[in-house]
Design an enzyme around this catalytic site. Structure first.
Site, PDB file in Angstrom:
ATOM      1  N   ASN A  76       9.712   9.438  -5.367  1.00  0.00           N
ATOM      2  CA  ASN A  76       8.451  10.012  -5.858  1.00  0.00           C
ATOM      3  C   ASN A  76       7.881  10.904  -4.753  1.00  0.00           C
ATOM      4  O   ASN A  76       7.487  10.405  -3.695  1.00  0.00           O
ATOM      5  CB  ASN A  76       7.461   8.891  -6.198  1.00  0.00           C
ATOM      6  CG  ASN A  76       6.145   9.420  -6.760  1.00  0.00           C
ATOM      7  OD1 ASN A  76       5.626  10.448  -6.324  1.00  0.00           O
ATOM      8  ND2 ASN A  76       5.598   8.723  -7.740  1.00  0.00           N
ATOM      9  N   PRO A  77       7.848  12.211  -4.945  1.00  0.00           N
ATOM     10  CA  PRO A  77       7.400  13.101  -3.861  1.00  0.00           C
ATOM     11  C   PRO A  77       5.960  12.858  -3.441  1.00  0.00           C
ATOM     12  O   PRO A  77       5.613  13.059  -2.280  1.00  0.00           O
ATOM     13  CB  PRO A  77       7.579  14.499  -4.458  1.00  0.00           C
ATOM     14  CG  PRO A  77       7.683  14.304  -5.924  1.00  0.00           C
ATOM     15  CD  PRO A  77       8.278  12.950  -6.133  1.00  0.00           C
TER      16      PRO A  77
ATOM     17  N   ARG B  40      17.596  10.600  -1.448  1.00  0.00           N
ATOM     18  CA  ARG B  40      16.906  11.040  -2.665  1.00  0.00           C
ATOM     19  C   ARG B  40      15.468  10.524  -2.639  1.00  0.00           C
ATOM     20  O   ARG B  40      15.221   9.331  -2.376  1.00  0.00           O
ATOM     21  CB  ARG B  40      17.643  10.469  -3.865  1.00  0.00           C
ATOM     22  CG  ARG B  40      17.311  11.083  -5.206  1.00  0.00           C
ATOM     23  CD  ARG B  40      18.212  10.409  -6.227  1.00  0.00           C
ATOM     24  NE  ARG B  40      18.008  10.913  -7.563  1.00  0.00           N
ATOM     25  CZ  ARG B  40      18.493  10.308  -8.640  1.00  0.00           C
ATOM     26  NH1 ARG B  40      19.189   9.196  -8.511  1.00  0.00           N
ATOM     27  NH2 ARG B  40      18.282  10.816  -9.839  1.00  0.00           N
ATOM     28  N   ILE B  41      14.539  11.389  -2.893  1.00  0.00           N
ATOM     29  CA  ILE B  41      13.132  11.030  -2.877  1.00  0.00           C
ATOM     30  C   ILE B  41      12.746  10.476  -4.254  1.00  0.00           C
ATOM     31  O   ILE B  41      12.855  11.173  -5.269  1.00  0.00           O
ATOM     32  CB  ILE B  41      12.265  12.239  -2.508  1.00  0.00           C
ATOM     33  CG1 ILE B  41      12.644  12.739  -1.103  1.00  0.00           C
ATOM     34  CG2 ILE B  41      10.782  11.880  -2.580  1.00  0.00           C
ATOM     35  CD1 ILE B  41      12.483  11.713   0.008  1.00  0.00           C
TER      36      ILE B  41
ATOM     37  N   GLY C 261      15.141   4.459   3.224  1.00  0.00           N
ATOM     38  CA  GLY C 261      13.770   4.045   3.475  1.00  0.00           C
ATOM     39  C   GLY C 261      12.986   5.136   4.182  1.00  0.00           C
ATOM     40  O   GLY C 261      13.525   5.843   5.043  1.00  0.00           O
TER      41      GLY C 261
ATOM     42  N   GLU D 141       9.079   4.357   7.834  1.00  0.00           N
ATOM     43  CA  GLU D 141       8.952   4.289   9.289  1.00  0.00           C
ATOM     44  C   GLU D 141       9.439   5.522  10.020  1.00  0.00           C
ATOM     45  O   GLU D 141       9.031   5.775  11.152  1.00  0.00           O
ATOM     46  CB  GLU D 141       9.683   3.031   9.780  1.00  0.00           C
ATOM     47  CG  GLU D 141       9.062   1.803   9.141  1.00  0.00           C
ATOM     48  CD  GLU D 141       9.710   0.493   9.515  1.00  0.00           C
ATOM     49  OE1 GLU D 141       9.404  -0.016  10.570  1.00  0.00           O
ATOM     50  OE2 GLU D 141      10.486  -0.015   8.689  1.00  0.00           O
TER      51      GLU D 141
ATOM     52  N   GLY E  96       0.799  -1.222   0.000  1.00  0.00           N
ATOM     53  CA  GLY E  96       0.000   0.000   0.000  1.00  0.00           C
ATOM     54  C   GLY E  96       0.825   1.262   0.000  1.00  0.00           C
ATOM     55  O   GLY E  96       0.282   2.370   0.104  1.00  0.00           O
TER      56      GLY E  96
END
Length: 690
Positions: A582-583, A579-580, A653, A656, A461
């Site tokens: 997908n924002p 690094r993101i 990651g 969390e 999800g």
């Protein structure tokens, strides 16, 4: 971006791409485990123990078996014998022993779910009842030290005794239960070819491996299908008893599918929970707030039948510089169900006590709480001595303070009254390690003008369908539309479990390696059927660097001066998480974590009745979680962070870290609002009503 994946002209990583699975989910066509259409399914309902410890001496299933539509009743007397793999939780119906209340002692298979449930209620069991013990306390004489759980540097006790300023306080976090939107669900089909499981899981391959071992099958004879999962938060990572029970039931129905979906109440007994913790935190500092010592002694519970360690002391290894340090863990083995992972296990509860203690130290020193944390920034990871691959906690604190309006804050507690509400603000830090699990394999095949990227990962999800597609496109230097991702099936190449915020890092690294192998072999104009594969690259950088994400959480709390009602009108988090990818999906992850942290701060508390050994508030009527009405202004931001060491994407990651620190920020804001220091979660109105 030297050394990092960065395809000119593609820019797939970092694009604000809408979720590729979004249309299927909003139209109801995304298929979850229970919804797979299979011919003539039967339904399963567990029979659970009504004592907390003992053994079953007799089972009377005659009334259940006489009910129209009942196909079979399983007990320890007639269930298939499983292999002993040393995991008592998975030894379902293998003996008459009862290790905790709510344990599966039988099950009914029936034509309809209603019949199965009614019949389960007709099964009668007699017990030899033995005394049980379910109460956690730091004063217990039987606490024990789990393996490799303690560390010590310098002399904590002497440093605290000689410090200009010290804090020595005890904090606690309660037992909490995972409640993903989709309950734990298994549909099992046992045919000559083997066992097929339509499963709500965080790791299709892990389920396959364990189930095959239990039933003495080769892994190739077990297939686990999980294209969509409605949340897991850790509880769907390790295998639990219901999967085994459904598999046992399917073995008796000779090819007929068996469906099992746990009720919300059953989830409080059968799929784990976050252990309660008691945390003694000791801080020593000079008059300016520079730490000379930091220590945390954690007491948590485990099941007598199966050990699980809630490593709440782990974040103290990383956060602040101090020459004298001690971290200990002690466990109480109780007659309870085994604890398990719950979002940010270790770090989430383990940042509550220390971050509230830092707020208490700031007050004692007369130092701003943001400045106190900045002053104690370490040059290297305190526990290991390794340099950080990147560490931008200070940047998060500074940016968060700017966005939140921290500079206008009056530090005095309990002095701002607006329309009957006491108002305060608080801050806490966040951290979570960068985890990469080895052992995944990705295969890329070109055909029909598109690249099929195959890996047996799962999307719980969080947006994995979208993010992995973006990574593959970037690695192959092709548009996103040229990639067709295949995940959610153990028939695909092996993939690690989605746990510890490791999914995108582990699977993305593997896909990147496969893409590079593909390009090296075939270039940019591959022939039809061209194919390459790669395994997860070795993580050599973790030997040289400490790798963590960091963040800063800011909260505004209002406490009604007459009733003690607590509201949190503002939460703001700033994170440094590499690094993101997908924002859009990243923001959802951060906000989701912060909302769960708000829930931890104000609501979540599984109340154990020691007389009967069970959680009494085991439904949404009495186990409260944060809802839309609890959230008013919730913002998640991040800073640009380039980390060439963590992996080829430069990503950390993010599943969390959003929950870590939130509860401490709320508690600190509540103290600023009222002058009352709350050291035990959840924060409820009785703490403020005198």
């Amino acid at each position: 971006m030297s050394g990092l994946l960065d395809a000119e002209g593609t820019r797939a990583i970092g694009a604000d791409l809408e979720r590729l699975d979004g249309p299927a989910k909003v139209t109801g066509t995304a298929t979850y485990a229970f919804e797979h259409r299979l011919e003539n399914p039967a339904y399963l309902h567990p029979v659970q123990a009504t004592v907390a410890r003992g053994r079953v001496t007799a089972v009377d299933a005659s009334a259940a078996e006489a009910l129209d539509g009942v196909l079979a009743v399983l007990t320890h007397e007639n269930a298939h014998r499983l292999a002993d793999i040393g995991d008592a939780e998975l030894a379902v119906l293998q003996s008459d022993a009862v290790a905790h209340r709510g344990q599966v002692i039988g099950a009914v298979i029936a034509e309809t779910p209603e019949t199965a449930r009614r019949a389960a209620g007709l099964v009668r069991a007699d017990y030899e009842v033995r005394p049980h013990d379910v109460e956690l306390s730091a004063e217990r004489s039987d606490l024990y030290a789990p393996e490799n759980a303690d560390t010590e540097q310098g002399d904590l006790v002497s440093a605290v005794a000689s410090a200009a300023v010290s804090v020595d306080r005890t904090y606690s976090t309660p037992m909490e239960h995972n409640n993903p939107m989709e309950p734990h669900t298994t549909v099992a089909v046992w045919e000559d070819a083997g066992l097929t499981l339509y499963e709500s899981t965080q790791g299709a391959h892990d389920v396959r491996t364990t189930v095959a071992e239990l039933f003495g099958l080769s892994p190739e004879r077990v297939r686990v299908i999980a294209p969509h999962v409605g949340g897991g938060f850790g509880s769907k990572g390790p295998l639990h008893a219901p999967v085994v029970l459904a598999s046992l039931a399917a073995r008796t129905t000779e090819g007929r599918p068996v469906k099992l979906a746990l009720t919300r109440q059953q989830m409080f007994d059968l799929v784990g929970y976050r252990s309660p913790t008691i945390q003694r935190v000791r801080l020593a500092a000079d008059a300016e707030g520079r730490l000379s010592a930091i220590g945390i002694d954690v007491v948590a519970q485990t099941a007598r039948s199966k050990e699980f360690v809630e490593q709440a002391g782990k974040p103290t290894e990383t956060m602040y510089a101090a020459p004298n340090r001690r971290i200990t863990h002690r466990l109480a083995a109780l007659d309870v169900a085994p604890p398990t992972w719950m979002r940010a296990p270790g770090e989430c509860p383990g940042m509550f006590g220390p971050e509230v203690a830092m707020d208490e130290l700031a007050a004692a020193c007369g130092v701003d709480p943001v400045e106190l944390r900045v002053r104690n920034e370490p040059e290297t990871e305190p526990e290991s001595g390794k340099p950080f691959s990147s560490r931008n906690l200070i940047a998060c604190l500074r940016e968060g303070a700017r966005r939140f309006g921290w500079a206008e804050r009056d530090p005095s507690p309990g002095v701002r009254l607006e329309d009957g509400w006491l108002v305060g603000t608080g801050v806490a830090s966040s951290t979570y390690p960068v985890n990469r699990i080895p052992g995944s394999t990705a295969v890329i095949r070109f055909g029909g003008g598109r690249y099929a990227v195959r890996i047996g990962a799962v999307d719980i999800g969080t947006g994995t369908w979208t993010a992995l597609t973006q990574i593959a496109a970037e690695a192959l230097a092709v548009p996103v539309e040229s990639v067709r991702l295949e995940i959610g099936d153990s028939a695909l190449p092996k993939a690690s479990v989605e746990g510890g915020s490791s999914g995108i890092v582990s699977w993305g690294s593997t896909i990147t390696a496969a893409a590079r192998a593909f390009r090296d072999r075939y270039g940019t104009a591959p022939a039809e059927g061209a194919e390459a594969r790669a395994e997860t690259p070795e993580d050599t950088a973790s030997r040289r660097f400490a790798m963590h994400a960091f963040g800063a959480q800011f909260a505004e709390v209002r406490v009604h001066a007459d009733t003690g009602e607590v509201r949190v009108p503002r939460l703001l988090g700033v994170f440094a998480a590499g690094r993101i990818i997908n924002p859009r999906t990243a923001r959802s992850q951060f906000i989701g974590g912060m909302t769960m942290g708000l829930s931890m701060a104000l609501h979540e508390d599984s109340v154990m009745d020691p007389r009967f050994g069970c959680v009494v508030n085991h439904d949404f009527a009495e186990y409260h979680i944060a809802a839309n009405a609890d959230v008013v202004d919730l913002q998640a931001h991040w800073i640009d962070e380039e980390d060439p060491h963590v992996n080829p994407m430069g990503a950390k990651g993010i599943g969390e870290i959003g929950i870590v620190g939130t509860a401490a920020a709320v508690a600190n804001a509540a103290h600023h609002a009222t002058g009352v220091r709350v050291r035990d979660l959840p924060i409820t109105l009785d703490a403020f009503v005198r």
